[in-house]
Design a protein around this motif. Structure first.
Motif, short mmCIF file in Angstrom:
data_model
loop_
_atom_site.label_atom_id
_atom_site.label_comp_id
_atom_site.label_asym_id
_atom_site.label_seq_id
_atom_site.Cartn_x
_atom_site.Cartn_y
_atom_site.Cartn_z
N ASP A 100 -11.41 0.93 10.22
CA ASP A 100 -12.43 1.14 9.19
C ASP A 100 -11.84 1.43 7.82
OD1 ASP A 100 -11.38 3.61 9.77
OD2 ASP A 100 -13.31 4.65 9.92
N SER A 101 -10.57 1.10 7.61
CA SER A 101 -9.94 1.32 6.31
C SER A 101 -10.67 0.57 5.21
CB SER A 101 -8.48 0.86 6.34
OG SER A 101 -7.94 0.84 5.02
N PHE A 110 -3.11 0.06 9.37
CA PHE A 110 -4.43 0.31 8.80
C PHE A 110 -5.41 0.64 9.91
CE2 PHE A 110 -2.32 -2.44 5.76
CZ PHE A 110 -2.70 -1.92 4.52
N ALA A 111 -6.24 1.67 9.68
CA ALA A 111 -7.31 1.98 10.61
C ALA A 111 -8.35 0.86 10.57
CB ALA A 111 -7.96 3.31 10.24
N ASP A 118 -12.27 6.45 -3.35
CA ASP A 118 -11.81 7.22 -2.19
C ASP A 118 -10.54 8.01 -2.50
OD1 ASP A 118 -13.86 6.39 -0.46
OD2 ASP A 118 -12.79 4.57 0.09
N VAL A 122 -7.67 6.51 2.69
CA VAL A 122 -7.99 5.07 2.74
C VAL A 122 -7.64 4.46 4.09
CG1 VAL A 122 -7.87 4.72 0.25
CG2 VAL A 122 -5.79 4.48 1.61
N GLY A 123 -7.51 5.30 5.11
CA GLY A 123 -7.28 4.77 6.45
C GLY A 123 -5.97 4.04 6.62
N PHE A 124 -4.89 4.59 6.05
CA PHE A 124 -3.59 3.93 6.08
C PHE A 124 -2.52 4.93 6.50
CE2 PHE A 124 0.36 2.73 3.71
CZ PHE A 124 0.62 1.54 4.37
N ASP A 125 -1.74 4.58 7.53
CA ASP A 125 -0.65 5.43 7.99
C ASP A 125 0.59 5.11 7.17
OD1 ASP A 125 1.63 6.46 9.43
OD2 ASP A 125 0.36 6.62 11.22
N ILE A 163 -12.17 1.54 -3.42
CA ILE A 163 -10.95 2.14 -2.89
C ILE A 163 -10.46 3.25 -3.82
CG2 ILE A 163 -8.55 1.70 -2.25
CD1 ILE A 163 -9.50 -1.23 -1.63
N SER A 178 0.82 -1.21 0.00
CA SER A 178 0.00 0.00 0.00
C SER A 178 0.86 1.25 0.00
CB SER A 178 -0.94 0.00 1.21
OG SER A 178 -1.84 -1.08 1.15
N ARG A 194 -4.46 8.96 4.34
CA ARG A 194 -5.61 9.26 5.20
C ARG A 194 -6.93 8.94 4.50
NH1 ARG A 194 -2.27 13.70 6.59
NH2 ARG A 194 -3.34 15.08 5.11
#
Length: 240
Positions: A60-61, A57-58, A74, A48-51, A71, A26, A46
């Motif tokens: 709720d990613s 991964f968050a 988003d 896609v909920g990914f640091d 995806i 990712s 941010r």
């Protein structure tokens, strides 16, 4: 008499450890899309909920359980004007097929055991079918699967039950005698909607507290499935 005639798996986070397989991938994809723009790199993460720094991964990613078109949607608002959604999806699917999945358990003995039990085996993923087949082949287990479906196989996508019921139709199975195994609510909700038993595993991002309300059992990983199958009323041991 065995309790189940079929077993159906999600792919990422279930057969393969999610973060180990998709974290670096990712970051590489988003870095390529950002083209050296550090601010854009972080914004895409941010979205896609990914640091992008820790590769975490968050919970709720959308990367966890959504389809490539979802995806990509988003990401689109953060990409240059004129970016083509279909081309982005095709690019993501192509790169996904090249990813090297990290198994969540020792797969070949596990799937040999399912065969010994006389069970039909299927895979339903919200990834593309081509990528799914590539990953199963890379892991050396494609030949153990009687059915493989992705979001693009014509049966719909989870959390809808369509692809799960397509497995039953293709293999002549009663959904009540099939177990759906997955690491996300999407997997378990689709299993319940299809009338199947639901098994949660903890090799994805979601924790037991999130999955338990939707599951008949929560296991650490798929390596614990044979023991669970042996405990289910009506289960048939391979040697019996």
């Amino acid at each position: 008499m065995r309790a189940f005639d079929g077993i159906l798996f999600d792919k990422d986070g279930t057969l393969f450890d999610f973060k180990a397989t998709w974290g670096a991938w990712s970051a590489s994809l988003l870095g390529e899309l950002a083209g050296g723009d550090t601010g854009l790199f972080h914004r895409l993460g941010r979205a896609v909920g990914f640091d992008v720094t820790t590769h975490a991964f968050a919970p709720d990613s959308p990367v966890i359980a959504h389809t490539a078109p979802e995806i990509a949607a988003d990401l689109m608002p953060h990409l240059p004007q004129g970016t083509d959604h279909a081309a982005l999806v095709a690019r993501m699917n192509r790169l996904a097929a090249e990813a090297e999945p990290v198994p969540a358990a020792d797969l070949i003995p596990l799937f040999t055991g399912f065969r010994a039990r006389g069970m039909k085996v299927g895979l339903v993923t919200n990834d593309a079918e081509e990528a799914a087949r590539s990953h199963l082949s890379h892991a050396g287990v494609l030949g153990y699967f009687d059915f493989v479906a992705g979001f693009d196989s014509g049966h719909g996508a989870k959390p809808e039950p369509g692809p799960l019921l397509a497995f039953c139709a293709a293999e002549g199975l009663n959904p009540a005698r099939v177990a759906m195994v997955g690491d996300s609510r999407h997997d378990l909700i689709s299993g319940r909607a299809a009338g199947m038993a639901t098994v949660a595993v903890l090799t994805g991002i979601a924790g037991a507290e999130e999955l338990a309300p939707h599951a008949d059992v929560v296991l650490p990983d798929i390596g614990h499935l044979p023991g669970w199958l042996d405990r289910v009323p009506g289960a048939l041991h391979p040697a019996s």
